[in-house]
Design a protein around this motif. Structure first.
Motif, PDB file in Angstrom:
ATOM      1  N   ASP A   1       0.827  -1.210   0.000  1.00 27.76           N
ATOM      2  CA  ASP A   1       0.000   0.000   0.000  1.00 27.76           C
ATOM      3  C   ASP A   1       0.862   1.260   0.000  1.00 27.76           C
ATOM      4  N   LEU A   2       1.909   1.268   0.803  1.00 29.55           N
ATOM      5  CA  LEU A   2       2.774   2.441   0.880  1.00 29.55           C
ATOM      6  C   LEU A   2       3.592   2.649  -0.385  1.00 29.55           C
ATOM      7  N   SER A   3       3.896   1.569  -1.068  1.00 30.15           N
ATOM      8  CA  SER A   3       4.729   1.662  -2.267  1.00 30.15           C
ATOM      9  C   SER A   3       3.937   1.974  -3.529  1.00 30.15           C
ATOM     10  N   THR A   4       2.626   1.804  -3.483  1.00 28.96           N
ATOM     11  CA  THR A   4       1.835   1.964  -4.705  1.00 28.96           C
ATOM     12  C   THR A   4       0.807   3.091  -4.650  1.00 28.96           C
ATOM     13  N   SER A   5       0.653   3.716  -3.494  1.00 32.23           N
ATOM     14  CA  SER A   5      -0.369   4.751  -3.369  1.00 32.23           C
ATOM     15  C   SER A   5       0.227   6.033  -2.792  1.00 32.23           C
ATOM     16  N   GLY A   6       0.171   7.088  -3.564  1.00 32.91           N
ATOM     17  CA  GLY A   6       0.625   8.378  -3.080  1.00 32.91           C
ATOM     18  C   GLY A   6      -0.175   8.859  -1.883  1.00 32.91           C
ATOM     19  N   THR A   7      -1.457   8.573  -1.869  1.00 26.12           N
ATOM     20  CA  THR A   7      -2.309   8.962  -0.750  1.00 26.12           C
ATOM     21  C   THR A   7      -1.871   8.260   0.529  1.00 26.12           C
ATOM     22  N   HIS A   8      -1.629   6.950   0.427  1.00 30.17           N
ATOM     23  CA  HIS A   8      -1.180   6.198   1.603  1.00 30.17           C
ATOM     24  C   HIS A   8       0.187   6.704   2.074  1.00 30.17           C
ATOM     25  N   LYS A   9       1.082   6.941   1.144  1.00 30.86           N
ATOM     26  CA  LYS A   9       2.420   7.437   1.475  1.00 30.86           C
ATOM     27  C   LYS A   9       2.317   8.771   2.223  1.00 30.86           C
ATOM     28  N   LYS A  10       1.458   9.659   1.742  1.00 27.12           N
ATOM     29  CA  LYS A  10       1.276  10.966   2.380  1.00 27.12           C
ATOM     30  C   LYS A  10       0.712  10.807   3.793  1.00 27.12           C
ATOM     31  N   LYS A  11      -0.301   9.968   3.941  1.00 27.94           N
ATOM     32  CA  LYS A  11      -0.911   9.752   5.261  1.00 27.94           C
ATOM     33  C   LYS A  11       0.099   9.145   6.232  1.00 27.94           C
ATOM     34  N   PHE A  12       0.914   8.222   5.739  1.00 29.32           N
ATOM     35  CA  PHE A  12       1.937   7.615   6.581  1.00 29.32           C
ATOM     36  C   PHE A  12       2.954   8.655   7.030  1.00 29.32           C
ATOM     37  N   SER A  13       3.375   9.517   6.109  1.00 32.71           N
ATOM     38  CA  SER A  13       4.378  10.527   6.465  1.00 32.71           C
ATOM     39  C   SER A  13       3.807  11.563   7.441  1.00 32.71           C
ATOM     40  N   GLU A  14       2.523  11.837   7.344  1.00 35.20           N
ATOM     41  CA  GLU A  14       1.882  12.811   8.239  1.00 35.20           C
ATOM     42  C   GLU A  14       1.693  12.257   9.650  1.00 35.20           C
ATOM     43  N   ASP A  15       1.275  11.006   9.749  1.00 30.10           N
ATOM     44  CA  ASP A  15       1.012  10.399  11.055  1.00 30.10           C
ATOM     45  C   ASP A  15       1.133   8.878  10.925  1.00 30.10           C
TER      46      ASP A  15
ATOM     47  N   GLY B   1      10.998  -1.715  -2.421  1.00 27.75           N
ATOM     48  CA  GLY B   1      10.107  -0.653  -2.885  1.00 27.75           C
ATOM     49  C   GLY B   1       9.738   0.300  -1.761  1.00 27.75           C
ATOM     50  N   PHE B   2       9.472  -0.245  -0.590  1.00 22.77           N
ATOM     51  CA  PHE B   2       9.143   0.558   0.585  1.00 22.77           C
ATOM     52  C   PHE B   2      10.310   1.478   0.933  1.00 22.77           C
ATOM     53  N   TRP B   3      11.506   0.946   0.903  1.00 20.66           N
ATOM     54  CA  TRP B   3      12.717   1.720   1.200  1.00 20.66           C
ATOM     55  C   TRP B   3      12.897   2.854   0.190  1.00 20.66           C
ATOM     56  N   LEU B   4      12.784   2.520  -1.082  1.00 20.82           N
ATOM     57  CA  LEU B   4      13.008   3.517  -2.131  1.00 20.82           C
ATOM     58  C   LEU B   4      11.928   4.592  -2.151  1.00 20.82           C
ATOM     59  N   GLN B   5      10.677   4.229  -1.902  1.00 21.86           N
ATOM     60  CA  GLN B   5       9.600   5.224  -1.934  1.00 21.86           C
ATOM     61  C   GLN B   5       9.775   6.268  -0.845  1.00 21.86           C
ATOM     62  N   ALA B   6      10.564   5.942   0.166  1.00 23.34           N
ATOM     63  CA  ALA B   6      10.826   6.898   1.244  1.00 23.34           C
ATOM     64  C   ALA B   6      11.990   7.823   0.915  1.00 23.34           C
ATOM     65  N   GLY B   7      12.546   7.667  -0.284  1.00 23.57           N
ATOM     66  CA  GLY B   7      13.647   8.522  -0.699  1.00 23.57           C
ATOM     67  C   GLY B   7      15.004   8.066  -0.198  1.00 23.57           C
ATOM     68  N   LYS B   8      15.072   6.841   0.258  1.00 23.04           N
ATOM     69  CA  LYS B   8      16.325   6.297   0.765  1.00 23.04           C
ATOM     70  C   LYS B   8      17.110   5.683  -0.392  1.00 23.04           C
ATOM     71  N   SER B   9      18.417   5.565  -0.221  1.00 18.80           N
ATOM     72  CA  SER B   9      19.273   5.131  -1.332  1.00 18.80           C
ATOM     73  C   SER B   9      19.309   3.617  -1.512  1.00 18.80           C
ATOM     74  N   ASN B  10      19.449   3.232  -2.747  1.00 17.07           N
ATOM     75  CA  ASN B  10      19.590   1.821  -3.089  1.00 17.07           C
ATOM     76  C   ASN B  10      20.861   1.256  -2.448  1.00 17.07           C
ATOM     77  N   ARG B  11      21.921   2.047  -2.453  1.00 18.44           N
ATOM     78  CA  ARG B  11      23.194   1.612  -1.871  1.00 18.44           C
ATOM     79  C   ARG B  11      23.033   1.276  -0.386  1.00 18.44           C
ATOM     80  N   ASP B  12      22.346   2.138   0.366  1.00 20.85           N
ATOM     81  CA  ASP B  12      22.123   1.873   1.788  1.00 20.85           C
ATOM     82  C   ASP B  12      21.259   0.631   1.991  1.00 20.85           C
ATOM     83  N   TYR B  13      20.257   0.460   1.139  1.00 24.08           N
ATOM     84  CA  TYR B  13      19.403  -0.726   1.226  1.00 24.08           C
ATOM     85  C   TYR B  13      20.247  -1.999   1.085  1.00 24.08           C
ATOM     86  N   LEU B  14      21.107  -2.010   0.082  1.00 27.94           N
ATOM     87  CA  LEU B  14      21.931  -3.197  -0.145  1.00 27.94           C
ATOM     88  C   LEU B  14      22.872  -3.458   1.022  1.00 27.94           C
ATOM     89  N   LYS B  15      23.431  -2.425   1.604  1.00 25.60           N
ATOM     90  CA  LYS B  15      24.294  -2.589   2.772  1.00 25.60           C
ATOM     91  C   LYS B  15      23.517  -3.208   3.925  1.00 25.60           C
TER      92      LYS B  15
END
Length: 85
Positions: free
Chosen positions: A12-26, A64-78
């Motif tokens: 849900d967080l990776s595929t919906s902008g609305t869900h992503k926004k609601k998650f980031s808000e609260d 996908g969850f990691w990347l949608q939050a603006g985090k780096s692929n390099r950090d994910y792999l580490k």
């Protein structure tokens, strides 16, 4: 713990902008709509993708969850290799 519910949240967080926004808000309010225990909510709020994968959550969803939050692929792999990020 329910792997299916964890995967649903990440999907849900990776595929919906609305869900992503609601998650980031609260995050707590957003996560309250899912049947998660406190540990599961913390894993999601804190982006503990390695721990989620260790519970059997599909790594394409954790990635996908990691990347949608603006985090780096390099950090994910580490993190997934259990190296310092």
């Amino acid at each position: 713990m329910s792997r299916n519910t964890l995967e649903k949240v990440l999907y849900d967080l990776s595929t919906s902008g609305t869900h992503k926004k609601k998650f980031s808000e609260d995050p707590n309010k957003f996560l309250s709509r899912y049947q998660l225990d406190d540990k599961e909510r913390a894993l999601i709020r804190e982006y503990k993708v390695r721990e989620l994968a260790d519970l059997g959550v599909n790594t394409m969803l954790t990635w996908g969850f990691w990347l949608q939050a603006g985090k780096s692929n390099r950090d994910y792999l580490k993190i997934m290799k259990r190296e310092e990020a």
